[in-house]
Design a protein around this motif. Sequence first.
Motif, PDB file in Angstrom:
ATOM      1  N   ASP A 110       0.811  -1.222   0.000  1.00  0.00           N
ATOM      2  CA  ASP A 110       0.000   0.000   0.000  1.00  0.00           C
ATOM      3  C   ASP A 110       0.842   1.267   0.000  1.00  0.00           C
ATOM      4  OD1 ASP A 110       0.684  -0.759   2.710  1.00  0.00           O
ATOM      5  OD2 ASP A 110      -0.751   0.758   3.411  1.00  0.00           O
ATOM      6  N   LEU A 111       2.131   1.156   0.285  1.00  0.00           N
ATOM      7  CA  LEU A 111       3.026   2.314   0.287  1.00  0.00           C
ATOM      8  C   LEU A 111       3.768   2.502  -1.035  1.00  0.00           C
ATOM      9  CD1 LEU A 111       4.459   1.961   3.889  1.00  0.00           C
ATOM     10  CD2 LEU A 111       2.676   3.532   3.084  1.00  0.00           C
ATOM     11  N   LYS A 112       3.528   1.614  -1.990  1.00  0.00           N
ATOM     12  CA  LYS A 112       4.206   1.687  -3.287  1.00  0.00           C
ATOM     13  C   LYS A 112       4.081   3.054  -3.950  1.00  0.00           C
ATOM     14  CE  LYS A 112       4.430  -0.739  -7.709  1.00  0.00           C
ATOM     15  NZ  LYS A 112       3.901  -1.863  -8.503  1.00  0.00           N
ATOM     16  N   PRO A 113       2.892   3.657  -4.042  1.00  0.00           N
ATOM     17  CA  PRO A 113       2.807   4.985  -4.667  1.00  0.00           C
ATOM     18  C   PRO A 113       3.649   6.042  -3.942  1.00  0.00           C
ATOM     19  CG  PRO A 113       0.621   4.020  -4.470  1.00  0.00           C
ATOM     20  CD  PRO A 113       1.563   3.155  -3.684  1.00  0.00           C
ATOM     21  N   SER A 114       3.696   5.974  -2.637  1.00  0.00           N
ATOM     22  CA  SER A 114       4.486   6.951  -1.882  1.00  0.00           C
ATOM     23  C   SER A 114       5.961   6.853  -2.229  1.00  0.00           C
ATOM     24  CB  SER A 114       4.306   6.737  -0.379  1.00  0.00           C
ATOM     25  OG  SER A 114       2.977   6.981  -0.001  1.00  0.00           O
ATOM     26  N   TYR A 115       6.492   5.656  -2.225  1.00  0.00           N
ATOM     27  CA  TYR A 115       7.928   5.496  -2.464  1.00  0.00           C
ATOM     28  C   TYR A 115       8.294   5.659  -3.938  1.00  0.00           C
ATOM     29  CZ  TYR A 115       8.871   4.235   2.337  1.00  0.00           C
ATOM     30  OH  TYR A 115       9.027   4.274   3.705  1.00  0.00           O
ATOM     31  N   PHE A 116       7.482   5.130  -4.854  1.00  0.00           N
ATOM     32  CA  PHE A 116       7.822   5.209  -6.273  1.00  0.00           C
ATOM     33  C   PHE A 116       7.417   6.538  -6.893  1.00  0.00           C
ATOM     34  CE2 PHE A 116       7.741   0.315  -7.022  1.00  0.00           C
ATOM     35  CZ  PHE A 116       8.940   0.193  -6.346  1.00  0.00           C
ATOM     36  N   ASP A 117       6.193   6.952  -6.700  1.00  0.00           N
ATOM     37  CA  ASP A 117       5.686   8.151  -7.376  1.00  0.00           C
ATOM     38  C   ASP A 117       6.107   9.447  -6.685  1.00  0.00           C
ATOM     39  OD1 ASP A 117       4.422   6.305  -9.009  1.00  0.00           O
ATOM     40  OD2 ASP A 117       2.488   6.511  -8.006  1.00  0.00           O
ATOM     41  N   THR A 118       6.133   9.442  -5.368  1.00  0.00           N
ATOM     42  CA  THR A 118       6.388  10.680  -4.623  1.00  0.00           C
ATOM     43  C   THR A 118       7.852  10.853  -4.234  1.00  0.00           C
ATOM     44  OG1 THR A 118       4.148  10.511  -3.740  1.00  0.00           O
ATOM     45  CG2 THR A 118       5.629  12.062  -2.657  1.00  0.00           C
ATOM     46  N   CYS A 119       8.487   9.774  -3.803  1.00  0.00           N
ATOM     47  CA  CYS A 119       9.860   9.879  -3.281  1.00  0.00           C
ATOM     48  C   CYS A 119      10.937   9.590  -4.315  1.00  0.00           C
ATOM     49  CB  CYS A 119      10.042   8.952  -2.084  1.00  0.00           C
ATOM     50  SG  CYS A 119       9.034   9.417  -0.662  1.00  0.00           S
ATOM     51  N   GLY A 120      10.572   9.037  -5.480  1.00  0.00           N
ATOM     52  CA  GLY A 120      11.542   8.844  -6.557  1.00  0.00           C
ATOM     53  C   GLY A 120      12.289   7.532  -6.578  1.00  0.00           C
ATOM     54  N   PHE A 121      11.881   6.557  -5.775  1.00  0.00           N
ATOM     55  CA  PHE A 121      12.519   5.243  -5.837  1.00  0.00           C
ATOM     56  C   PHE A 121      12.101   4.544  -7.121  1.00  0.00           C
ATOM     57  CE2 PHE A 121      12.930   6.069  -1.352  1.00  0.00           C
ATOM     58  CZ  PHE A 121      14.138   5.470  -1.023  1.00  0.00           C
TER      59      PHE A 121
END
Length: 131
Positions: A110-121
């Motif tokens: 559920d945190l995938k969008p935060s790390y990939f889309d928002t944080c740049g991972f």
Amino acid sequence: MTVTYEWRGHFDNAAINALHAEGFGHAPLKDDWWAQVNRHSLGWVCATENGELVGFVNVAWDGAAHAFILDTLVADSARHRGIGTELIAVASREARAARCEWLHVDFDKDLKPSYFDTCGFEPTPAGLIAL
């Protein structure tokens, strides 16, 4: 209200234990976070608001090229305000300044969008053994 971010900032063990319990849904422990991060981590980021710890992230490392994001925490009352994103931004900047070449993270789906889309991972192949 202003949130302040501090690399290798001072924190109280009781505050981080309470924040960890809230974030991961368990009873507060009495872990000595201060000793642990000072012994094993490249650094950590504390987010405070009005003197209260509202966010934290630990940056472990291998002593060379690899740094690892662990225990990203934001208080329930402070979520959805970009605090987690800024914790990661400060951690990334400081890991880069320490000449790390890679910053790793793992997370729940559920945190995938935060790390990939928002944080740049970026997604990478990885492996995991549950111990």
